[in-house]
Design a protein around this motif. Structure first.
Motif, PDB file in Angstrom:
ATOM      1  N   UNK A   1     -11.876   0.305  -9.559  1.00  0.00           N
ATOM      2  CA  UNK A   1     -12.767   0.412  -8.793  1.00  0.00           C
ATOM      3  C   UNK A   1     -12.718  -0.431  -7.665  1.00  0.00           C
ATOM      4  N   UNK A   2     -12.091  -0.889  -7.745  1.00  0.00           N
ATOM      5  CA  UNK A   2     -11.885  -2.012  -6.593  1.00  0.00           C
ATOM      6  C   UNK A   2     -10.425  -1.841  -6.119  1.00  0.00           C
ATOM      7  N   UNK A   3      -9.249  -1.418  -6.563  1.00  0.00           N
ATOM      8  CA  UNK A   3      -8.154  -1.902  -5.466  1.00  0.00           C
ATOM      9  C   UNK A   3      -8.228  -0.119  -5.189  1.00  0.00           C
ATOM     10  N   UNK A   4      -8.494   1.066  -6.101  1.00  0.00           N
ATOM     11  CA  UNK A   4      -8.419   2.143  -5.380  1.00  0.00           C
ATOM     12  C   UNK A   4      -8.632   2.401  -4.195  1.00  0.00           C
ATOM     13  N   UNK A   5     -10.037   1.712  -4.529  1.00  0.00           N
ATOM     14  CA  UNK A   5     -11.207   2.092  -3.494  1.00  0.00           C
ATOM     15  C   UNK A   5     -10.946   1.619  -1.791  1.00  0.00           C
ATOM     16  N   UNK A   6      -9.347   0.629  -1.919  1.00  0.00           N
ATOM     17  CA  UNK A   6      -9.365   0.023  -0.903  1.00  0.00           C
ATOM     18  C   UNK A   6      -9.074   1.111   0.424  1.00  0.00           C
ATOM     19  N   UNK A   7      -9.728   1.094   1.888  1.00  0.00           N
ATOM     20  CA  UNK A   7      -9.226   1.855   2.594  1.00  0.00           C
ATOM     21  C   UNK A   7      -8.203   2.293   2.926  1.00  0.00           C
ATOM     22  N   UNK A   8      -7.565   1.982   2.956  1.00  0.00           N
ATOM     23  CA  UNK A   8      -5.970   1.865   3.477  1.00  0.00           C
ATOM     24  C   UNK A   8      -4.966   2.640   2.412  1.00  0.00           C
ATOM     25  N   UNK A   9      -5.451   2.016   0.861  1.00  0.00           N
ATOM     26  CA  UNK A   9      -4.760   2.867  -0.536  1.00  0.00           C
ATOM     27  C   UNK A   9      -5.946   3.904  -0.663  1.00  0.00           C
ATOM     28  N   UNK A  10      -6.878   3.726  -0.223  1.00  0.00           N
ATOM     29  CA  UNK A  10      -7.694   5.040  -0.940  1.00  0.00           C
ATOM     30  C   UNK A  10      -7.053   6.331   0.286  1.00  0.00           C
ATOM     31  N   UNK A  11      -6.638   6.075   1.568  1.00  0.00           N
ATOM     32  CA  UNK A  11      -6.448   6.998   2.570  1.00  0.00           C
ATOM     33  C   UNK A  11      -4.808   7.689   2.027  1.00  0.00           C
ATOM     34  N   UNK A  12      -3.888   6.481   1.497  1.00  0.00           N
ATOM     35  CA  UNK A  12      -2.592   6.768   1.346  1.00  0.00           C
ATOM     36  C   UNK A  12      -2.720   7.592  -0.093  1.00  0.00           C
TER      37      UNK A  12
END
Length: 168
Positions: A73-84
């Motif tokens: 919920x938090x790390x996967x939702x980081x904008x950079x991580x989410x985009x990659x």
């Protein structure tokens, strides 16, 4: 692949979505992932990864894993991580801690895959695989202080793309 993917809890459908749609309905949560996610369906995730020319990310987690829920919920939702993740990965989220919501066969398969692919029973543990060759590219288990997880995760994703010879 044509049509829809059906995922089951104890052989009862709990979600049907067309391939490529966002799928995430973890018990007690409503957050949605921006990437393609197959819950307790490693074979469906692999087929989708091949069809979409993406890497397969197997997330060995637990229904009762607070670290897993936080990571998702938090790390996967980081904008950079989410985009990659949206551009380059298909996730197979495999629950290995309790069979209460899984068939006996699914629970045994999830545990067997974790045993074969990792040397850990820690949840979450992520394994990145080239779905076309079956070659494991790397493993990630969040360690250390929570504040460091985001940067380590993004570095891991980028390293997996480099290892697969794919552009960022």
């Amino acid at each position: 692949l044509v049509g829809s993917v059906r995922m089951c809890i104890r052989d009862r459908p709990y979600s049907t979505r067309a391939i490529g749609d966002t799928i995430h309905r973890a018990p007690g949560t409503m957050n949605m992932t921006p990437h393609v996610l197959f819950r307790d369906d490693d074979e469906g995730a692999k087929a989708a990864a091949i069809a979409q020319d993406k890497l397969l990310l197997t997330n060995f987690t637990g229904f009762n894993s607070s670290s897993g829920r936080t990571f998702e919920s938090v790390i996967f939702d980081d904008p950079t991580a989410r985009d990659i993740m949206r551009k380059h990965f298909v996730e197979a989220r495999l629950h290995t801690d309790t069979k209460a919501l899984l068939s006996d066969a699914r629970f045994a398969r999830n545990q067997q895959l974790q045993k074969e692919q990792t040397e850990s029973q820690a949840t979450p543990t992520m394994v990145c695989v080239d779905p076309k060759t079956g070659k494991a590219l790397g493993t990630f288990t969040p360690e250390g202080p929570f504040a460091a997880w985001r940067g380590k995760w993004i570095a891991f994703l980028r390293e997996m793309l480099r290892a697969a010879g794919r552009p960022l």
